[in-house]
Design an enzyme around this catalytic site. Structure first.
Site, short mmCIF file in Angstrom:
data_model
loop_
_atom_site.label_atom_id
_atom_site.label_comp_id
_atom_site.label_asym_id
_atom_site.label_seq_id
_atom_site.Cartn_x
_atom_site.Cartn_y
_atom_site.Cartn_z
N CYS A 1 -1.87 -0.27 -3.35
CA CYS A 1 -2.47 -0.42 -2.03
C CYS A 1 -1.42 -0.67 -0.97
CB CYS A 1 -3.47 -1.54 -2.07
SG CYS A 1 -4.47 -1.42 -3.52
N ASN B 1 -3.35 -4.78 -11.88
CA ASN B 1 -2.84 -3.46 -11.53
C ASN B 1 -1.33 -3.43 -11.33
OD1 ASN B 1 -4.12 -5.00 -9.30
ND2 ASN B 1 -3.01 -3.53 -8.03
N1 PLP Z 1 -9.17 -2.95 -8.19
C1 PLP Z 1 -8.00 -2.62 -8.77
C2 PLP Z 1 -7.49 -3.43 -9.90
C3 PLP Z 1 -7.27 -1.52 -8.31
O1 PLP Z 1 -6.11 -1.21 -8.87
C4 PLP Z 1 -7.80 -0.76 -7.23
C5 PLP Z 1 -7.03 0.38 -6.67
O2 PLP Z 1 -5.85 0.35 -6.48
C6 PLP Z 1 -9.03 -1.14 -6.68
C7 PLP Z 1 -9.68 -2.23 -7.19
C8 PLP Z 1 -9.63 -0.39 -5.54
O3 PLP Z 1 -10.34 0.71 -6.00
P1 PLP Z 1 -10.75 1.89 -5.00
O4 PLP Z 1 -9.48 2.59 -4.66
O5 PLP Z 1 -11.69 2.74 -5.76
O6 PLP Z 1 -11.39 1.25 -3.82
#
Ligand code: PLP
Length: 378
Positions: free
Chosen positions: A328, A152
């Protein structure tokens, strides 16, 4: 002036068609899907239609799709129940995973007799699959491998097919966090050697707080949370009826328009990258080459200088939304574990641009103008 949103890896706006669809459902569907009366049956039908739609889009079986609250819950569910109920005592993953996998595995690694091994990664955050093969070949311990499809932060893409084949050859379970690629790349789950993967509505123009997990037939059969018997006993709690249906529509639209969305996104990304390298030869590009990168992500860093210090904030003031790290932790200025793992010097300032099909070349040019202004280049 209209703002320019370039943070689509953090989240995407709802597709107007999805808004209209969910709004109509909210007015019309009132029952609890577990109730047996007409209102309940109507809500149940909405969910099962959505499940069938998602399964069809991914060439999976209906019984392999479970709706959850999103990517975080889906990965927690898979990893924790594999440990608790399948006797998995060895996990192999990468230090560049999203926190929902990273922190879950760090916690599991503190359980008795449980080992977590971290693969080495290259300068873009891609894990070393030869090392994976070596590790799997030398241990009989039941193992689960968890590797994300696209990072991400850098966009680095994993060769899912190859990783899956290695796991299969050595009898390991294979889970992939496909949150960033779901709706952006096609998946044929009948053919792909993968046991579990995850999706999150808000990354593909669907609703936030709604996602799903794919679990290949019978791989896991116990819920993470205790409660009601929803989702065929796999995910307790009254379903997010509107979110589930909105997610399925958003995914369907994403695949219907895949080619046009992809080519527009690629064009804008390529233009911005070219202009960035022309105007700012001092940048380091942390994303891999286009063939190995998610087409929506571009991560670059600027050398330390007083002018790069507040770059993300200055762009925001200029009407441009980008991220300085992972979604995040954006807004917290907390260091990024991904950029640390790939060896970016701590004092460089990284900017992640993440695009959609709605972005334009003119917007990319405005970003360059704003950067030139921020650095006060003549
Ligand atoms: N995995 C990846 C690669 C992400 O980019 C994200 C969100 O930023 C997530 C998991 C988490 O997903 P969610 O926001 O639906 O909990």
């Amino acid at each position: 002036m209209k703002r320019i949103y370039l943070d689509h890896a953090a989240t995407t706006p709802l597709d107007p068609e999805v808004i209209a669809h969910m709004s109509a459902l909210m007015a019309e569907v009132t029952g609890n899907p577990s109730s047996i009366h007409a209102e309940g049956r109507r809500a149940r039908t909405v969910i099962e239609e959505a499940r069938a739609r998602v399964a069809r889009l991914l060439n999976a079986s209906i019984g392999e799709i479970f709706f959850t609250s999103g990517g975080t819950e889906s990965s927690n569910m898979v990893l924790k129940t594999a440990h608790r109920d399948r006797g998995i005592r060895r996990f192999i993953s990468s230090p560049t995973e999203h926190h929902c996998v990273l922190h879950t595995l760090q916690r599991l690694g503190r359980e008795p007799d449980t080992e977590v091994l971290w693969l080495q990664t290259d300068a873009h955050g891609s894990p070393d699959l030869s090392q994976l093969e070596t590790l799997l070949a030398h241990s009989p311990t039941p193992t689960l491998v968890s590797l994300m499809h696209a990072n991400n932060e850098t966009g680095a893409l994993l060769d899912l097919e190859r990783a899956g084949r290695i796991c299969r050859a050595h009898g390991a379970l294979f889970h992939s966090d496909t949150v960033q690629t779901m709706g952006y790349f096609p998946f044929d789950l009948e053919a792909l050697p993968i046991d579990m993967m995850t999706g999150s509505g808000h990354k593909f123009y669907g609703p936030k707080g709604c996602g799903f997990v794919y679990i290949r037939g019978g791989t896991l059969d116990q819920p993470l949370m205790d409660g009601g018997s929803q989702e065929r006993n796999m995910r307790a709690g009254t379903e997010n009826v509107y979110g589930i249906s909105g997610l399925a529509l958003a995914l369907s639209l994403a695949y219907e328009h895949l080619e046009s969305r992809q080519s527009q996104t690629r064009a804008v990304r390529a233009h911005l990258l070219q202009r960035l390298t022309e105007e700012f030869p001092e940048i380091t590009v942390h994303s891999p080459s286009p063939d190995h990168c998610h087409y929506k992500v571009l991560n670059v860093s600027f050398p330390p200088s007083p002018r790069s210090e507040f770059l993300v904030m200055n762009l925001d003031i200029s009407g441009i939304s980008v991220s300085g790290g992972s979604a995040c932790s954006s807004g917290t200025e907390k260091g990024s574990h991904v950029l640390e793992a790939i060896g970016m010097e701590a004092d460089r300032k990284a900017v992640r641009f993440s695009f959609s099909h709605k972005n334009t070349i003119a917007e990319a040019d405005r970003v360059i103008d704003a950067l030139i202004k921020a650095f006060k280049k003549d």
